[in-house]
Design a protein around this motif. Structure first.
Motif, mmCIF file in Angstrom:
data_model
loop_
_atom_site.group_PDB
_atom_site.id
_atom_site.type_symbol
_atom_site.label_atom_id
_atom_site.label_comp_id
_atom_site.label_asym_id
_atom_site.label_seq_id
_atom_site.Cartn_x
_atom_site.Cartn_y
_atom_site.Cartn_z
ATOM 1 N N LEU A 269 1.664 5.569 0.764
ATOM 2 C CA LEU A 269 1.245 6.174 1.619
ATOM 3 C C LEU A 269 1.765 7.692 1.414
ATOM 4 O O LEU A 269 2.945 7.738 0.880
ATOM 5 C CB LEU A 269 1.815 5.912 3.152
ATOM 6 C CG LEU A 269 1.436 6.975 4.355
ATOM 7 C CD1 LEU A 269 0.243 7.235 4.574
ATOM 8 C CD2 LEU A 269 2.280 6.161 5.511
ATOM 9 N N LYS B 105 0.845 -1.321 -0.105
ATOM 10 C CA LYS B 105 -0.107 -0.150 0.036
ATOM 11 C C LYS B 105 0.846 1.281 0.025
ATOM 12 O O LYS B 105 2.042 1.250 0.623
ATOM 13 C CB LYS B 105 -0.780 -0.106 1.179
ATOM 14 C CG LYS B 105 -1.555 -1.196 1.321
ATOM 15 C CD LYS B 105 -2.914 -1.239 2.162
ATOM 16 C CE LYS B 105 -3.619 -2.563 2.254
ATOM 17 N NZ LYS B 105 -4.859 -2.441 2.834
ATOM 18 N N ASP C 150 -3.747 0.677 -3.222
ATOM 19 C CA ASP C 150 -4.463 1.158 -2.066
ATOM 20 C C ASP C 150 -3.579 2.467 -1.830
ATOM 21 O O ASP C 150 -2.423 2.305 -1.573
ATOM 22 C CB ASP C 150 -4.916 0.337 -1.036
ATOM 23 C CG ASP C 150 -5.859 -0.707 -1.312
ATOM 24 O OD1 ASP C 150 -6.472 -0.570 -2.335
ATOM 25 O OD2 ASP C 150 -5.741 -1.677 -0.611
ATOM 26 N N TYR D 55 -3.147 5.922 0.558
ATOM 27 C CA TYR D 55 -3.563 6.605 1.702
ATOM 28 C C TYR D 55 -2.766 7.728 2.089
ATOM 29 O O TYR D 55 -1.727 8.039 1.964
ATOM 30 C CB TYR D 55 -3.369 5.790 3.086
ATOM 31 C CG TYR D 55 -4.185 4.493 3.115
ATOM 32 C CD1 TYR D 55 -5.508 4.163 3.427
ATOM 33 C CD2 TYR D 55 -3.683 3.325 2.250
ATOM 34 C CE1 TYR D 55 -6.491 3.385 3.375
ATOM 35 C CE2 TYR D 55 -4.417 2.069 2.151
ATOM 36 C CZ TYR D 55 -5.824 2.271 2.723
ATOM 37 O OH TYR D 55 -6.492 1.057 2.445
ATOM 38 N N ASP D 56 -3.554 8.972 2.766
ATOM 39 C CA ASP D 56 -2.825 10.093 3.301
ATOM 40 C C ASP D 56 -2.642 9.900 4.660
ATOM 41 O O ASP D 56 -1.881 10.873 5.184
ATOM 42 C CB ASP D 56 -3.871 11.358 2.748
ATOM 43 C CG ASP D 56 -3.896 11.565 1.306
ATOM 44 O OD1 ASP D 56 -2.923 11.234 0.788
ATOM 45 O OD2 ASP D 56 -4.853 12.050 1.269
ATOM 46 N N ASN D 57 -2.834 9.002 5.410
ATOM 47 C CA ASN D 57 -2.875 8.976 6.956
ATOM 48 C C ASN D 57 -2.337 7.559 7.343
ATOM 49 O O ASN D 57 -2.881 6.433 6.852
ATOM 50 C CB ASN D 57 -4.331 9.114 7.466
ATOM 51 C CG ASN D 57 -4.126 9.041 9.067
ATOM 52 O OD1 ASN D 57 -3.869 8.162 9.698
ATOM 53 N ND2 ASN D 57 -4.669 10.286 9.649
ATOM 54 N N GLU D 58 -1.150 7.690 8.003
ATOM 55 C CA GLU D 58 -0.365 6.216 8.372
ATOM 56 C C GLU D 58 -1.210 5.315 9.222
ATOM 57 O O GLU D 58 -1.178 4.247 8.831
ATOM 58 C CB GLU D 58 0.770 6.709 9.059
ATOM 59 C CG GLU D 58 1.891 5.480 9.232
ATOM 60 C CD GLU D 58 3.164 5.921 9.877
ATOM 61 O OE1 GLU D 58 3.200 5.197 11.046
ATOM 62 O OE2 GLU D 58 3.709 6.671 9.350
ATOM 63 N N GLU E 183 -4.444 4.977 9.281
ATOM 64 C CA GLU E 183 -5.364 4.243 8.304
ATOM 65 C C GLU E 183 -4.788 3.263 7.401
ATOM 66 O O GLU E 183 -5.222 2.177 7.095
ATOM 67 C CB GLU E 183 -6.055 5.428 7.352
ATOM 68 C CG GLU E 183 -6.952 6.230 7.967
ATOM 69 C CD GLU E 183 -7.601 7.247 7.208
ATOM 70 O OE1 GLU E 183 -7.487 7.258 5.807
ATOM 71 O OE2 GLU E 183 -8.090 8.239 7.461
ATOM 72 N N ALA E 184 -3.589 3.621 6.903
ATOM 73 C CA ALA E 184 -3.005 2.557 6.017
ATOM 74 C C ALA E 184 -2.565 1.240 6.702
ATOM 75 O O ALA E 184 -2.811 0.262 6.341
ATOM 76 C CB ALA E 184 -1.611 3.209 5.427
ATOM 77 N N SER F 190 -5.750 -0.759 7.722
ATOM 78 C CA SER F 190 -6.396 -1.390 6.478
ATOM 79 C C SER F 190 -5.956 -2.789 6.307
ATOM 80 O O SER F 190 -6.873 -3.307 5.651
ATOM 81 C CB SER F 190 -6.240 -0.559 5.331
ATOM 82 O OG SER F 190 -4.671 -0.580 4.880
#
Length: 179
Positions: free
Chosen positions: A146, A144, A166, A168-171, A173-174, A177
């Protein structure tokens, strides 16, 4: 016409400088070194010094700019976060592949690439991202991405790779996930 230093020689020099393997005439194929990669800056310097030694003995002279890609490894539970900084160009991309190979060898199959400090990615970098994602998928893992910069995000969009990963902008959240 290209000089006597071929792409094979450069790849061999890079591989031996990264893994620390050396081959003597009597040893045959070197045994794999333990899965440990130091700073890319060190490896780039080592490769550059080796190429300078080759240049001193051959003509015409070869001048290579070795891009720097620094990789910092962190863990959040069973998720590996690789913080990348620098340029994903040319020979530097080989280090990313080795790092992900090492993660697989160690059983780490959940990887987040933090691209916040990546300035540039070339076509080889895009290829390495794609191959790394496929390699993890084939081993029941996942890659993923980031913190993509605007330029990197645009490049991934143009190449249609943005739909493959996938992002993400937020660690947190990544990392979450994967659960």
């Amino acid at each position: 016409m290209a000089g006597p230093v071929s792409a094979v020689l450069v790849a061999t020099l890079l591989a031996s400088s990264i893994t620390g393997q050396k081959r003597s005439k009597n040893q045959g194929t070197p045994k794999p070194a333990p899965c440990q990669i130091n700073s890319v800056t060190h490896q780039s310097t080592t490769l550059g010094e080796t190429l300078k030694e080759e240049e001193a003995t051959t003509t015409p002279k070869l001048h290579l700019k070795i891009p720097e890609l620094h990789i910092n490894e962190r863990h959040a539970g069973d998720v590996t976060i690789l913080d990348l900084a620098g340029d994903m160009e040319g020979l530097a991309n080989f280090t990313l592949r080795l790092r992900i190979d090492c993660q697989l060898e160690q059983g780490h199959k959940k990887i987040v690439l933090n691209l916040k400090d990546v300035k540039e990615i070339d076509e080889v970098g895009l290829y390495e991202l794609n191959v790394s994602g496929l390699m993890l998928m084939r081993n029941e893992g996942k890659l993923k991405l980031l913190n993509l910069t605007t330029g990197v995000k645009d490049l991934l969009m143009i190449s249609k790779l943005l739909t493959v990963f996938d992002v993400y902008d937020n660690e947190s959240e990544a990392v979450n996930s994967f659960r």
